[in-house]
Design a protein around this motif. Structure first.
Motif, PDB file in Angstrom:
ATOM      1  N   UNK A 187       0.763  -1.122  -0.121  1.00 32.45           N
ATOM      2  CA  UNK A 187      -0.113  -0.095   0.072  1.00 32.45           C
ATOM      3  C   UNK A 187       0.765   1.198   0.132  1.00 32.45           C
ATOM      4  N   UNK A 188       2.009   1.279   0.904  1.00 32.44           N
ATOM      5  CA  UNK A 188       2.940   2.441   0.864  1.00 32.44           C
ATOM      6  C   UNK A 188       3.241   2.579  -0.447  1.00 32.44           C
ATOM      7  N   UNK A 189       3.747   1.428  -1.219  1.00 33.97           N
ATOM      8  CA  UNK A 189       4.407   1.729  -2.552  1.00 33.97           C
ATOM      9  C   UNK A 189       3.330   2.029  -3.549  1.00 33.97           C
ATOM     10  N   UNK A 190       2.192   1.604  -3.530  1.00 39.13           N
ATOM     11  CA  UNK A 190       1.238   2.076  -4.499  1.00 39.13           C
ATOM     12  C   UNK A 190       0.845   3.740  -4.293  1.00 39.13           C
ATOM     13  N   UNK A 191       0.620   3.848  -3.029  1.00 38.64           N
ATOM     14  CA  UNK A 191       0.202   5.385  -2.842  1.00 38.64           C
ATOM     15  C   UNK A 191       1.549   6.396  -3.061  1.00 38.64           C
ATOM     16  N   UNK A 192       2.721   5.924  -3.228  1.00 37.35           N
ATOM     17  CA  UNK A 192       3.727   6.808  -3.811  1.00 37.35           C
ATOM     18  C   UNK A 192       3.782   6.970  -5.214  1.00 37.35           C
ATOM     19  N   UNK A 193       3.058   6.006  -6.236  1.00 35.39           N
ATOM     20  CA  UNK A 193       2.915   6.266  -7.481  1.00 35.39           C
ATOM     21  C   UNK A 193       2.379   7.639  -7.833  1.00 35.39           C
ATOM     22  N   UNK A 194       3.000   8.079  -9.043  1.00 35.15           N
ATOM     23  CA  UNK A 194       2.763   9.411  -9.202  1.00 35.15           C
ATOM     24  C   UNK A 194       1.206   9.494 -10.108  1.00 35.15           C
ATOM     25  N   UNK A 195       0.245  10.325  -9.469  1.00 31.09           N
ATOM     26  CA  UNK A 195      -0.994  10.175  -9.760  1.00 31.09           C
ATOM     27  C   UNK A 195      -1.365  10.548 -11.394  1.00 31.09           C
ATOM     28  N   UNK A 196      -0.450  11.396 -12.042  1.00 33.69           N
ATOM     29  CA  UNK A 196      -0.544  11.602 -13.327  1.00 33.69           C
ATOM     30  C   UNK A 196      -0.379  10.306 -14.134  1.00 33.69           C
ATOM     31  N   UNK A 197       0.453   9.403 -13.663  1.00 39.20           N
ATOM     32  CA  UNK A 197       0.356   7.878 -14.528  1.00 39.20           C
ATOM     33  C   UNK A 197      -1.068   7.483 -14.570  1.00 39.20           C
ATOM     34  N   UNK A 220       6.229  -0.483  -8.598  1.00 39.66           N
ATOM     35  CA  UNK A 220       6.465  -1.055  -7.194  1.00 39.66           C
ATOM     36  C   UNK A 220       7.296  -2.392  -7.297  1.00 39.66           C
ATOM     37  N   UNK A 221       8.037  -2.455  -8.293  1.00 41.82           N
ATOM     38  CA  UNK A 221       8.680  -3.681  -8.367  1.00 41.82           C
ATOM     39  C   UNK A 221       9.664  -3.970  -7.263  1.00 41.82           C
ATOM     40  N   UNK A 222      10.526  -2.904  -6.866  1.00 41.67           N
ATOM     41  CA  UNK A 222      11.371  -3.061  -5.788  1.00 41.67           C
ATOM     42  C   UNK A 222      10.683  -3.611  -4.772  1.00 41.67           C
ATOM     43  N   UNK A 223       9.535  -3.322  -4.264  1.00 40.76           N
ATOM     44  CA  UNK A 223       8.920  -3.666  -3.130  1.00 40.76           C
ATOM     45  C   UNK A 223       8.434  -5.222  -3.257  1.00 40.76           C
ATOM     46  N   UNK A 224       7.972  -5.652  -4.365  1.00 44.55           N
ATOM     47  CA  UNK A 224       7.657  -6.849  -4.698  1.00 44.55           C
ATOM     48  C   UNK A 224       8.683  -7.716  -4.837  1.00 44.55           C
ATOM     49  N   UNK A 225       9.961  -7.496  -5.099  1.00 48.41           N
ATOM     50  CA  UNK A 225      10.987  -8.283  -5.035  1.00 48.41           C
ATOM     51  C   UNK A 225      11.460  -8.426  -3.563  1.00 48.41           C
ATOM     52  N   UNK A 226      11.296  -7.192  -2.677  1.00 50.78           N
ATOM     53  CA  UNK A 226      11.836  -7.090  -1.562  1.00 50.78           C
ATOM     54  C   UNK A 226      10.947  -8.314  -0.682  1.00 50.78           C
ATOM     55  N   UNK A 227       9.534  -8.133  -0.878  1.00 44.56           N
ATOM     56  CA  UNK A 227       8.697  -9.148  -0.193  1.00 44.56           C
ATOM     57  C   UNK A 227       8.762 -10.528  -0.357  1.00 44.56           C
TER      58      UNK A 227
END
Length: 325
Positions: A187-197, A220-227
């Motif tokens: 959720x933290x990673x998704x909410x940091x995605x630029x809204x313009x995208x 959010x690929x970095x967080x996916x790999x981390x998890x």
């Protein structure tokens, strides 16, 4: 006197003071790290080559303990049981990503759902084990609920004794406990995605799946790999669920449970040390594979994914070959 004054000026200079400050603050943590981590690790490596107990004579056996890890039924079976937890970790990862994607946008009572899903992670692992021990016990919670749904008790399996299903039952507890933690990270990673995208995707007519695939997932690929790394390494070293729920009986003993039994109950310290070293190597191999998968499918930093580069090179080669005819 001049030499003394020169030394005083040197010791009072900004660069030296900065280095002395860094060294002073690092000295105690480094000493603690060496004394309580590196020295014990070195001793464990040494013990892994001996047939020994905690107290008594030691007999050097070379690589025998490492061979026993892969030839003893209990040790090797414990390695195979890790597969159940690895498979469960992927289910856990998928569910966490699914709920995180839904709850990251405007959803009714989203805060309440987040709290409910994250709460299991806050509960002590021992307490979770006792909860599910009674949950799965014959005639208790799960069996009662299934009887309400029309099932007969005699037709239900023994969730913790039946070797065909008990490891699946125990591994499911890890999904319940850790899914909320991964969901919060997503959720933290998704909410940091630029809204313009998202706005650009809507203008292009993208549906929900297209937004997830082409906007959310690459961002959010970095967080996916981390998890993924945390889940798989945690699956290899799981201890609390099988230890508390079944005590490692009925073929549910995980690698850590068997290691604990050999070290503390059977006093096979050398074999348990060898198991710990093997586990460390397996975790390092699993991490290296996952990092390679990250580079191949997603790329690292500003570098493109290896798969994307190879596809482009192949396309250019085919175009160049077609242009020569």
């Amino acid at each position: 006197m001049k030499q003394k004054n020169g030394f005083v000026r040197w010791i009072q200079s900004g660069k030296v003071n900065r280095n002395l400050c860094i060294f002073t603050f690092m000295l105690v943590p480094l000493l603690l790290l060496i004394v309580f981590t590196y020295i014990p690790f070195g001793k464990m490596v040494q013990f892994s080559f001996y047939d020994m107990k905690y107290i008594g004579a030691r007999k050097f056996v070379g690589w025998k303990n490492y061979i026993d890890v892969f030839t003893r039924d209990d040790c090797f079976r414990a390695l195979k049981i890790s597969i159940y937890y690895i498979f469960a970790s992927f289910i856990q990862l998928g569910l966490a990503l699914y709920f995180a994607t839904i709850l990251s946008f405007k959803t009714k009572c989203s805060g309440l759902f987040k709290g409910f899903m994250f709460f299991p992670y806050l509960v002590c692992g021992i307490a979770v084990g006792f909860v599910f021990k009674f949950f799965y016990t014959r005639g208790f919670v799960l069996d009662t609920v299934l009887q309400w749904c029309g099932f007969q008790l005699d037709n239900l399996p023994y969730w913790l004794k039946d070797t065909r299903i008990n490891n699946i039952s125990v591994a499911a507890t890890s999904i319940w406990r850790y899914m909320g933690q991964q969901m919060v990270l997503f959720i933290g990673a998704i909410m940091s995605v630029d809204s313009s995208l998202y706005e650009a995707a809507e203008i292009d007519g993208a549906n929900g799946w297209a937004k997830f695939r082409y906007v959310i997932l690459p961002s959010i690929k970095t967080i996916v790999v981390l998890n993924m790394i945390l889940s798989i390494t945690g699956s290899l070293s799981v201890f609390e669920p099988p230890y508390v729920i079944t005590g490692g009986n009925f073929g549910t003993g995980s690698y850590f449970v068997i290691m604990n039994k050999l070290a503390h109950e059977n006093q096979k310290v050398g074999l348990a040390s060898a198991m710990a070293i093997v586990l460390l190597v397996l975790i390092m191999i699993a991490t290296a594979i996952q990092k390679w998968v990250e580079r191949y499918f997603f790329g690292v930093g500003d570098q493109e994914a290896i798969r994307t580069v190879r596809k482009r090179e192949k396309r250019l080669a085919m175009e160049a070959k077609g242009g020569t005819h």
